[in-house]
Each structure stands twice: as C-alpha cells, then as structure tokens.
Write an enzyme that holds these catalytic residues in place. Sequence first.
Site, PDB file in Angstrom:
ATOM      1  N   LYS A   1       0.870  -1.150   0.073  1.00  0.00           N
ATOM      2  CA  LYS A   1       0.023  -0.024   0.027  1.00  0.00           C
ATOM      3  C   LYS A   1       0.821   1.302   0.001  1.00  0.00           C
ATOM      4  O   LYS A   1       1.834   1.494   0.850  1.00  0.00           O
ATOM      5  CB  LYS A   1      -0.785   0.030   1.343  1.00  0.00           C
TER       6      LYS A   1
ATOM      7  N   SER B   1      -9.311   2.559   3.107  1.00  0.00           N
ATOM      8  CA  SER B   1      -8.289   3.295   2.538  1.00  0.00           C
ATOM      9  C   SER B   1      -7.229   1.998   1.639  1.00  0.00           C
ATOM     10  O   SER B   1      -6.475   2.711   0.766  1.00  0.00           O
ATOM     11  CB  SER B   1      -7.514   4.110   3.246  1.00  0.00           C
TER      12      SER B   1
ATOM     13  N   SER C   1     -10.301   0.089   7.160  1.00  0.00           N
ATOM     14  CA  SER C   1      -9.578   0.131   5.894  1.00  0.00           C
ATOM     15  C   SER C   1      -9.138  -0.927   5.323  1.00  0.00           C
ATOM     16  O   SER C   1      -8.671  -0.942   3.872  1.00  0.00           O
ATOM     17  CB  SER C   1      -8.310   1.270   6.014  1.00  0.00           C
TER      18      SER C   1
END
Length: 475
Positions: free
Chosen positions: A79, A154, A178
């Site tokens: 990520k 996210s 997330s």
Amino acid sequence: MTQLHDLDAHAQAAALRAGEVTSVELVQHHLDRIDAHAGGLGAFIAVTHERALRRAAEADARLAGGDTAPFLGVPTAFKDLTATAGVTTTMGSALLRDQVPETDAHVVTLVERAGFVSLGKTNTPEFGLSSYTDNDLIGPARTPWDTSRTAGGSSGGAAAAVAARLLPLAPGSDGGGSIRIPASACGIFGFKPTRGRVSWGPDGNDWSGLAINGPLSRTVRDSAALLDAMAVPMPGDVRHLPAPAQPFTSWVGRDPGRLRIARWSGTHLPGVEPSADAVAAWEAASRLLESLGHEIVDLANPFPRELETQFNVIWPSGVASAQLPAEAEALLRPNTRYWRHRGLESSAVDLSRALSYLEQATRSVVTGLEDFDAMLTPTLGLPPQPTSWFNESGDPVEDHRRELLFTPYTGLYNMSGQPAASLPLHWTGDELPLPVGVMLAAHQGRDDLLFALCAQVEAATPWGDRVPPIGSPTA
C-alpha cells in the site's frame, strides 16, 4: 483450465517449489495482467517492473539453492502509505508525489523476509483518511465487479488488485475499517488483527491505538500466512503482544468448537441504518453459522453513540500534527484540509479526554460481551457506491455524512482493539452483482479462533468460484 493468477499464494508457492513455473515467469504473468487491467481499476500508484523482475530472478536463484522462505518468488505489492526504500511512496498525496524513502517500513522487511516479491505500490486516498480510495495522483480505485463503483478504502487499490487476480494477496492497513471496507466492496477476505499484533517497528508508531497492518486475500489460509509473516514483536512496542504460540495457519481447518456468537445489525449512530442488502447478507450468515452448530444470540448494538464524536477528535490529529508550509495546504484535497482543520481545532486536553473515553467505553462494551466467543454484524451499511457519490457535493461535511452511511460498523473494532474480518458471503441480485461482506469479530488476542471460524465458514460456503468481470478467464 486453471491459470497462474487463479492460484492463491499457497498454490503459487507450491508450483514454484515443484518447478512448474519460475518466479520470473510468475511475476511477468502478473505484471502483464497489471499492465492490462490496473489502469481501469485504479489499483496501482506505481508499478516497479524492472525491480520486480530483478527480485524474481534472485528468488529463482535462491530456490535453486534450497532457500526455504515459505513464499519465495510469490508476487505481492505494498500500500502506498507504506514506506519502501528506493520506491516512490506518495501516501496518496500530490504533495508527496516525488517522495522516495531511504528505508523500508518494518512490515516491508517482514513480508519480503517471507519471500514475497513486490510489484509496486497500491492506490490509497490521501494519507489514508477516507473509507473510499480517490486522490489527485491517479484518481479512484474501482471494484472489479463494476468499475463505475468504488473499491472502498483506504486499502482500495490492494483489494481491487487481489479481487481482479492481479495479485494473490496484499498487505493493507486499517485505522477505521481500511482493510475490511475494501474487502467487502471487492468481494475478498480481509482481516484486521488484534491491536498490537503487528509491530510498527523501529520507525513507526501506534500513538492512537487505532491503526494496524493486516492481510487482504482471496482465501483465509493466505491471510493467516501473511499475518504469520507480519506478527513479529519488536523491542519497544508500546502495545506488546508476544509472538503467537502457534502459527495462525495451523488454525485454518481446525474445528473452532461450538461457539456462542452475538449478533446485531443496528448501528450506534442515530439515523444510520443498514441497507436491505446488508441485512440480507447478515441474516444469511447467521443461518449458515447456526447450521454449523453455533449458538446465535441477538443483541442491541452495545457500542455507545458518543464513540463517534470522540473518534473524530482522535482521527484527524495525526494529519493535523504534520508541519506543513502555508503553500502546501493548496496541494491538499478539500477533505484532507477539512480533517486537518478539525484536528487543529482540538486541544491536547480534548485529545486526552477522547483517548480516555475510547478506552473506558470500549472496555465496558468488551466486558459486557465476555459471555460470547464472537460477534457478527454487516461489514458495511451499503453495497459499493458510485465513485462520484462521496465527493460529488463538494462539501466535506456532506462527504463525511455519506461515509458514515457507508461504513457505520468497522471503526468500532479499531476503537476496541478486537480482531475482525470481512467475509465475502453475499452478492446483490443486480444485473452486475455487487459483493456485500459480513463481519465476524472476536475478543482481543483471539485472532487464532477467528481464523478457525472464518475458515470453517469458507469451507462450508466457498467463495473462490465467484470471479469478477475483470479477473475472469476471458479478461
């Protein structure tokens, strides 16, 4: 015919060990799929072709030499909130589009120690602040089930990539849902570990206790294995948990026994109710768990309303603490500026009170749930929404209201520190079916039991044969 990208990480590792494929071939296969599909999904902020192939060649040499790293040569990606040495790490912000860290985050070191080869950086909203993934670098991440709709956030880029078979699995991070939010929106499995289970290492910190790294995958066993790689304590951890007595993978396939499971579908937020699809998914999961021999008990949502108010003091404090020159503010997205200003409005006393309230209130809730082994709720209040739905008004206050409608459940377990997972058990009946996850949680430290329960559910109702339009054999 089974394709390489249809194999989970365990099966890919076995194929590498058996000499059925090389890491260079496996990595190139996934890079080709990324080149073909990632742009339409908004899955990657950066793809590191040359670096990945170089690491794959090194993995092949290590395999030939007898190296026993369990996932040596298997592809993944990090990520873009996660620092990777020598690779651009933007944190989803145009302000940091040229930032290249000199050192790896601890989680990168651990995942690569297990043998995984990173193919790049997955998409994330600016500083990971929202429950949907969109930014001023490449735009939104989209669910491969319907690319007009959000992949969630996210960790939206990671979830979209795993669901579309661009990666077998990927690490994400979860400060308010997330990992679980995009897992639900993309129809995959996502696991948020117990607070403190994954160390932030020598350079990170866990000042609020809300955020933690965890796995996204298509199978429960892959998530368990990725957490095994990441769950390594470090000296100085503020919320220290010892290394698990047994690998989490050893709990996959283990009978969890007859469990007492509390369930609720109501939210702790007045005026926020789950959609019919969310309730249908939750009801179906309840019936499945009963059929597996578990006792299901209805409760009212035990978490107090005031948690949302206090969470909104803590959540923006991190971005508010960043020392930014005045001219940098103009490079931030409106929602980031909104949260930053909210954080700046709170005093140190406000923050201390909010942290104290969260600890006391969630301690009371968890104590009241001691007679139960697990908890069941919807993962989200709504199915994946159109990518424009969250910011079409241009009003950050309205945007936040819509986020609460979308995700009223997940952040509660960040506040309490409990492990929680989203399972892809339901799809809407639309012409383009959309995934709707359900969430199972357990008590702090019982990640092992939660894996056993999730694996039992997966075995009873396998979801691996559900393939999105992007990810299908013809795509």
